[in-house]
Design a protein around this motif. Structure first.
Motif, mmCIF file in Angstrom:
data_model
loop_
_atom_site.group_PDB
_atom_site.id
_atom_site.type_symbol
_atom_site.label_atom_id
_atom_site.label_comp_id
_atom_site.label_asym_id
_atom_site.label_seq_id
_atom_site.Cartn_x
_atom_site.Cartn_y
_atom_site.Cartn_z
ATOM 1 N N GLU A 118 0.628 -1.077 -0.108
ATOM 2 C CA GLU A 118 -0.211 0.196 0.141
ATOM 3 C C GLU A 118 0.790 1.188 -0.415
ATOM 4 O O GLU A 118 1.414 1.036 1.320
ATOM 5 C CB GLU A 118 -0.690 -0.051 1.152
ATOM 6 C CG GLU A 118 -1.975 -0.698 1.419
ATOM 7 C CD GLU A 118 -3.067 -0.467 2.210
ATOM 8 O OE1 GLU A 118 -3.714 0.586 2.581
ATOM 9 O OE2 GLU A 118 -3.361 -1.811 2.795
ATOM 10 N N GLU A 119 0.549 1.913 -1.056
ATOM 11 C CA GLU A 119 1.460 3.161 -0.830
ATOM 12 C C GLU A 119 0.730 4.713 -1.743
ATOM 13 O O GLU A 119 -0.626 4.207 -2.478
ATOM 14 C CB GLU A 119 2.631 3.751 -1.642
ATOM 15 C CG GLU A 119 3.760 4.678 -1.644
ATOM 16 C CD GLU A 119 4.748 3.966 -3.484
ATOM 17 O OE1 GLU A 119 4.983 4.875 -3.963
ATOM 18 O OE2 GLU A 119 5.277 2.560 -2.860
ATOM 19 N N LYS A 120 0.537 5.129 -0.921
ATOM 20 C CA LYS A 120 -0.558 6.690 -1.584
ATOM 21 C C LYS A 120 -2.135 6.287 -2.024
ATOM 22 O O LYS A 120 -2.313 6.889 -2.599
ATOM 23 C CB LYS A 120 0.528 7.566 -2.093
ATOM 24 C CG LYS A 120 2.123 8.522 -2.123
ATOM 25 C CD LYS A 120 2.471 8.568 -3.632
ATOM 26 C CE LYS A 120 3.269 9.158 -2.403
ATOM 27 N NZ LYS A 120 4.202 9.710 -3.980
ATOM 28 N N GLY A 121 -2.137 5.486 -1.292
ATOM 29 C CA GLY A 121 -3.473 5.099 -1.351
ATOM 30 C C GLY A 121 -4.208 4.175 -2.426
ATOM 31 O O GLY A 121 -5.226 3.453 -2.786
ATOM 32 N N LEU A 122 -3.139 4.024 -2.945
ATOM 33 C CA LEU A 122 -3.275 2.433 -3.578
ATOM 34 C C LEU A 122 -2.240 1.055 -3.116
ATOM 35 O O LEU A 122 -2.180 1.470 -2.777
ATOM 36 C CB LEU A 122 -1.946 2.581 -5.547
ATOM 37 C CG LEU A 122 -2.961 3.955 -6.478
ATOM 38 C CD1 LEU A 122 -1.750 4.508 -6.894
ATOM 39 C CD2 LEU A 122 -4.227 3.183 -6.798
ATOM 40 N N THR A 123 -3.052 0.214 -3.515
ATOM 41 C CA THR A 123 -2.687 -1.153 -3.570
ATOM 42 C C THR A 123 -1.944 -1.896 -4.875
ATOM 43 O O THR A 123 -3.272 -1.841 -5.782
ATOM 44 C CB THR A 123 -3.635 -2.498 -2.514
ATOM 45 O OG1 THR A 123 -4.342 -1.058 -1.614
ATOM 46 C CG2 THR A 123 -3.257 -3.391 -2.253
#
Length: 136
Positions: A118-123
């Motif tokens: 998960e990074e900056k609201g994306l998986t």
């Protein structure tokens, strides 16, 4: 990479550092320098990287970073044997898609664990696949 991919990189970051940048283009003039090759011939670029100095001594892996037509050339090339795919768990409204892949021709590798990141609201997850050898 294709010309559109190249153009999408801000000029201050071109050529990309610590690698040889190969740009396939029918519109840019041919160019050969230490860190940048511009050509209109996919096979010629591969041969330069694998058979000609100084490239063949420096190149360990050839990465294809697209766009779609360049990805398709890579997928169809007999030297291509491994895919490293970033799968994003989201849907985007785009006008270009990655080429279709016949997954029956590939085996999942274990060099990436495929666990969700998960990074900056994306998986997303990173996975690699090896092309199965055909038995003749």
């Amino acid at each position: 990479m294709g010309r559109k991919c190249w153009d999408s990189i801000p000029a201050k970051f071109r050529p990309l550092k610590s690698r040889i940048n190969v740009i396939l283009s029918k519109t840019l003039p041919p160019q050969i320098s230490e860190h940048c090759i511009i050509t209109d011939d996919f096979d010629k670029a591969l041969k330069m990287l694998t058979e000609e100095e100084p490239y063949k001594s420096e190149v360990e892996t050839i990465w294809n970073v697209g766009g779609k037509a360049i990805y398709q050339m890579g997928l169809e090339h007999p030297w291509m044997h491994k895919l490293v795919i970033t799968k994003i768990d989201a849907t985007f409204d785009t006008d270009v898609q990655f080429p279709d892949i016949d997954w029956e021709n590939y085996e999942l590798n274990e060099d990436f664990d495929g666990k969700p990141i998960e990074e900056k609201g994306l998986t997303y997850r990173i996975q690699s696949f090896t092309k199965k050898r055909s038995i003749a």
